[in-house]
Design an enzyme around this catalytic site. Structure first.
Site, PDB file in Angstrom:
ATOM      1  N   ARG A 186      38.920 -51.264 -31.136  1.00  0.00           N
ATOM      2  CA  ARG A 186      39.254 -51.254 -32.558  1.00  0.00           C
ATOM      3  C   ARG A 186      38.461 -52.330 -33.307  1.00  0.00           C
ATOM      4  O   ARG A 186      37.887 -52.075 -34.355  1.00  0.00           O
ATOM      5  CB  ARG A 186      40.751 -51.472 -32.737  1.00  0.00           C
ATOM      6  N   ASP A 215      37.468 -45.987 -27.662  1.00  0.00           N
ATOM      7  CA  ASP A 215      38.512 -45.385 -28.487  1.00  0.00           C
ATOM      8  C   ASP A 215      37.835 -44.643 -29.630  1.00  0.00           C
ATOM      9  O   ASP A 215      36.604 -44.582 -29.696  1.00  0.00           O
ATOM     10  CB  ASP A 215      39.496 -46.447 -29.001  1.00  0.00           C
ATOM     11  N   HIS A 281      41.758 -40.035 -28.110  1.00  0.00           N
ATOM     12  CA  HIS A 281      41.065 -41.243 -28.579  1.00  0.00           C
ATOM     13  C   HIS A 281      39.567 -41.134 -28.292  1.00  0.00           C
ATOM     14  O   HIS A 281      38.928 -42.094 -27.855  1.00  0.00           O
ATOM     15  CB  HIS A 281      41.656 -42.488 -27.924  1.00  0.00           C
ATOM     16  N   ASP A 343      46.724 -41.536 -23.169  1.00  0.00           N
ATOM     17  CA  ASP A 343      47.786 -41.704 -24.169  1.00  0.00           C
ATOM     18  C   ASP A 343      47.457 -40.976 -25.472  1.00  0.00           C
ATOM     19  O   ASP A 343      46.300 -40.774 -25.814  1.00  0.00           O
ATOM     20  CB  ASP A 343      47.989 -43.190 -24.464  1.00  0.00           C
ATOM     21  N   GLU A 344      48.486 -40.599 -26.171  1.00  0.00           N
ATOM     22  CA  GLU A 344      48.420 -40.108 -27.554  1.00  0.00           C
ATOM     23  C   GLU A 344      47.368 -39.026 -27.752  1.00  0.00           C
ATOM     24  O   GLU A 344      46.673 -38.985 -28.768  1.00  0.00           O
ATOM     25  CB  GLU A 344      48.171 -41.282 -28.518  1.00  0.00           C
ATOM     26  N   TYR A 435      54.087 -56.077 -26.252  1.00  0.00           N
ATOM     27  CA  TYR A 435      52.957 -55.824 -27.149  1.00  0.00           C
ATOM     28  C   TYR A 435      52.701 -57.098 -27.945  1.00  0.00           C
ATOM     29  O   TYR A 435      53.403 -57.404 -28.909  1.00  0.00           O
ATOM     30  CB  TYR A 435      53.250 -54.629 -28.058  1.00  0.00           C
ATOM     31  N   TRP A 485      46.550 -55.054 -28.849  1.00  0.00           N
ATOM     32  CA  TRP A 485      45.743 -54.075 -29.574  1.00  0.00           C
ATOM     33  C   TRP A 485      45.124 -54.754 -30.791  1.00  0.00           C
ATOM     34  O   TRP A 485      45.752 -55.586 -31.447  1.00  0.00           O
ATOM     35  CB  TRP A 485      46.593 -52.872 -29.972  1.00  0.00           C
TER      36      TRP A 485
END
Length: 787
Positions: A186, A215, A281, A343-344, A435, A485
């Site tokens: 990111r 990502d 991602h 994930d996701e 997190y 993150w």
């Protein structure tokens, strides 16, 4: 490392540690410095200021002093022992200011001992003749060195000799996976900042650095067979707020750079686990190689945070691509595990692809989750054939868990329990508790992040062994990991602020036995470690120890009664709060806080906590009780509107290098509320507004967006008084058409008058801009006593 700098000027927040352990450790002669513990044998020794807490401490009689010129001895043929000794010397040099030199008959000795079972176990013995660290494995020698470095630097006596009380410490970890994940996708994280984190992970015996390398927002790993992954996929254009397009940002790591980082970490007992995220991602991948996507279009590298729709193609070409990438990954990262995300991955592109649907029919797979499971199994078997193991986020359980896979459980503990009970290894990394991109307090001086407060105590009190895993399956729990993150981590300052001191809590819950854990003891023992980190140039958050203020009643009550009753407290129960009432910095002789203060509005309280020795343990915080201050609410003071939730604290721009200004926002409804405005005191208002990029990929959660009918081209700000009173209609105190984002300034203000009402009322500030326009947020609302 190839980096494209972000816009803005790098200031102090972008700095790296002023004293580099990396540079010191690269010297051919052992150079070091030490600070030491002066403690008698007996009960006091049993409370040695060590983090994480050791398994066993046995005090003895006598002591040994380490000073400038103390010598260290190792077998020159033993590379592991030599490296551990060099590491010890480097930490002592940085953290204590003493120089340790090598000599054949050194008083500090690193020795192999096969009777000490466990690669990470060690024994440290201090007696009047010197110090002996024994272990069977390289990692054990490193951890013994780190324990000794802590013993030598328990206070701020930099450059002074350290007298160590005689003691025997037998120690070994509870869990084998003691991890920290850093997201480099990111926001690209510089190599110097990663080296600095590796050094400080080793200091508290964390042993796994998980690097999130790809990502939607960037591909950071050089793949020689697919050069466009970094030539195109590593760079994105920052989003705008309606004006001209933003600047290009990004960067990537070359394989040679990562090999050096891997070797550096290995010398410190740390293995690096690479992550290539798939099948979701994958927008940066598809931007670079559209033929590896699903529907044939060519997207840009994403500048949106969240969940994007792009998946990679699971056909033969895509499977071959991933295996090639894995070959190059394995050539750089020699550790056992390779993380493949999982994930996701919203499956809409697969659902709409005739090619993918035909592949499912051919394979006899009934749904898209099953296809992901099949794909993960292909890569798990491939890794296994190379002597490696696959690990992925807990979504890989969906559709059936392949026999070759291990699970990293982030959506709570359910995935870990399910996987362990199916005889799969698991790592606990539950959100939000572990997190670390979550804020540490609700104070306004916290940098951007998620507004799910995870304090030092919250992390410390997490138990990595879920109750749903029976004793006969407990061996499947490898350990735990904190995840960081990087949507809002632009500078090393921000990364370090979020990691430290919570890394110490993470270390203790994964290293120390459950029976050794005690939060009160930890708070005392972590203070020297905080000092070491700061001496090493790290930014360490003082959130747990900073003074917060709670006003009894409302601000209106204080203004009307001309009396404010204020309670002072810190998150962590450590130290004595001392304060002043004239705005000056408190000292160790300032009044000690005991009961809430009753003061007249206008007084400036400044307070800080001090330890038993009179040392300040956090920066003083100020509470201004002047009338203007009491009538002002910043973004951090705002609350959610009815049916809303303030989930994120965001910067003005995604690449902003400063920690302010920040805005607390609700992604789904552009509304915040000024709580308990004293309507019989305030007559008018000024609202400072910021326009923010709308760069959030919400996937299927887009249905939760609350849309408002805008009655002017770009919507309005509506000021609603009494908006939270059930059954009553709020009073409209003002409506302000919003300007054209293409031509208007990013920050602007509006002013208005308040209706004549009594008592305290919440004021909702509702933006009605179209969802195609940027976000708006309130930076500050100032109530005035004149119209």
């Amino acid at each position: 490392m190839r980096a494209i700098p972000t816009h803005g000027t790098a200031g102090p927040s972008a700095s790296v540690p002023r004293v580099g352990l990396r540079a010191i450790c690269s010297a051919t002669i052992i150079g070091a410095a030490a600070i030491g513990l002066t403690a008698p044998a007996g009960a006091q020794t049993a409370r040695l200021p060590l983090v994480p807490a050791p398994s066993s401490i046995t005090p003895s009689s006598g002591s040994f002093t380490i000073d400038n010129g103390t010598t260290i001895a190792v077998d020159a043929a033993d590379r592991g022992a030599t490296g551990a000794a060099r590491l010890f010397a480097a930490h002592v040099s940085t953290e204590r200011g003493l120089t340790i030199r090598s000599a054949s008959g050194g008083a500090i000795r690193f020795v192999r001992d096969a009777s000490i079972k466990g690669a990470e176990a060690y024994r440290l013995t201090v007696d009047p003749s010197g110090v002996r660290i024994t272990a069977s494995g390289d990692a054990g020698l490193v951890y013994g060195a780190m324990t000794l470095a802590q013993l030598v630097s328990p206070d701020a006596a930099f450059g002074q000799p350290a007298r160590l009380a005689a003691v025997k410490i037998d120690d070994a970890p509870r869990f084998g996976w003691r991890g920290l994940m850093i997201d480099t996708a990111r926001h690209f994280q510089s190599l110097p900042s990663l080296y600095a984190i590796v050094d400080q992970m080793a200091s508290v015996k964390l042993n796994t650095l998980h690097l999130h390398l790809t990502d939607d927002q960037g591909w950071r790993f050089e793949v020689k067979a697919y050069p466009r992954l970094t030539a195109i996929g590593s760079v994105r254009t920052s989003p705008s707020t309606g004006e001209a397009p933003g600047t290009q940002v990004g960067g990537f790591y070359t394989q040679d750079e990562l090999r050096k980082l891997v070797a550096y970490a290995a010398e410190r007992g740390i293995v690096i686990v690479p992550e290539i995220d798939l099948p979701g991602h994958a927008q940066a991948l598809v931007a670079a190689y559209p033929d590896l996507g699903v529907l044939g279009d060519t997207p840009k590298v994403s500048s949106d945070w969240g969940v994007n729709p792009y998946l990679f193609n699971p056909g033969p070409k895509g499977i071959a691509f991933v295996k090639t990438v894995l070959d190059e990954i394995m050539a750089v990262f020699p550790g056992t595990y390779v993380h493949l995300g999982g994930d996701e991955a919203v499956k809409d592109q697969w659902e709409r692809s005739p090619e993918v649907q035909a592949q499912m029919v051919k394979l006899g797979i009934k749904d898209e989750n099953g296809l992901q499971s099949w794909m993960i199994d292909q890569f798990g078997e491939y890794l296994a054939s190379k002597g490696r193991r696959l690990i992925g986020w807990d979504e890989i359980l969906e559709g059936g868990l392949p026999a070759s896979a291990s699970v990293m459980s982030w959506r709570g503990e359910k995935g870990a329990v399910e996987a362990a009970n199916q005889n799969h290894d698991v790592v606990l990394s539950p959100a939000p508790t572990l997190y670390l991109n979550s804020l540490q307090s609700d104070r306004s001086d916290e940098p951007p992040g998620r507004i799910e407060i995870q304090s030092l105590e919250t992390v410390y009190k997490y138990e990595p062994m879920p109750a749903g895993i029976p004793a006969d399956k407990a061996h499947h729990v490898l350990g735990a990991q904190g995840n960081l993150w990087s949507e809002y981590i632009v500078t090393p300052y921000q990364m370090q602020h979020l990691i430290f001191p919570r890394a110490a809590a993470l270390a203790e819950i994964t290293w120390s036995g459950k029976d050794k854990r005690d939060f009160g003891s930890f708070l005392e023992r972590v203070q020297p470690q905080i000092g070491r980190w700061r001496t090493s140039g790290m930014q360490v958050a003082d959130s747990a120890f900073a003074v917060g203020y709670t006003l009894a009643g409302t601000r209106g009550d204080a203004l009307r009664s001309k009396n404010a009753k204020v309670a002072l407290a810190t998150q962590a129960p450590y130290g004595t709060i001392r304060y002043t009432l004239d705005g000056k910095a408190p000292g160790p002789r300032s009044p000690a806080y005991t009961t809430p203060l009753s003061i007249k509005p206008g007084v400036k309280i400044r307070a800080a906590a001090f330890d038993a020795a009179g040392r300040q343990i956090a920066e003083p915080r100020l509470l201004d009780t002047g009338r203007q201050a009491l009538l002002t609410r910043t973004a951090s003071d705002m609350v959610a509107c009815p049916k809303g939730s303030l989930a994120l604290r965001v910067p003005l721009t995604p690449e902003a290098q400063g920690n302010a200004p920040v805005y607390n926002i609700d992604l789904f409804d552009l509304c915040t509320a000024y709580p308990a405005a004293p309507m019989d005191v305030a007559k008018g208002f000024t609202i400072d507004i910021a326009r923010l990029p709308r760069h959030y990929a919400l996937a299927h959660e887009e249905t939760k967006l609350r849309r408002h009918y805008n009655v002017t081209p770009h919507g309005e700000l509506i000021v609603l008084v009494g908006c939270t009173v059930a059954g009553s209609k709020p009073v409209v105190a003002g409506t302000f058409p919003l300007p054209d984002p293409a031509t208007a300034a990013t920050r602007f203000s509006v002013k208005g008058r308040l209706p004549a009402l009594t008592g305290d009322r919440d004021i909702c500030l509702q933006f009605t801009s179209p969802t195609s326009d940027p976000y708006y947020a309130v930076e500050r609302m100032q109530l005035t006593e004149t119209r």
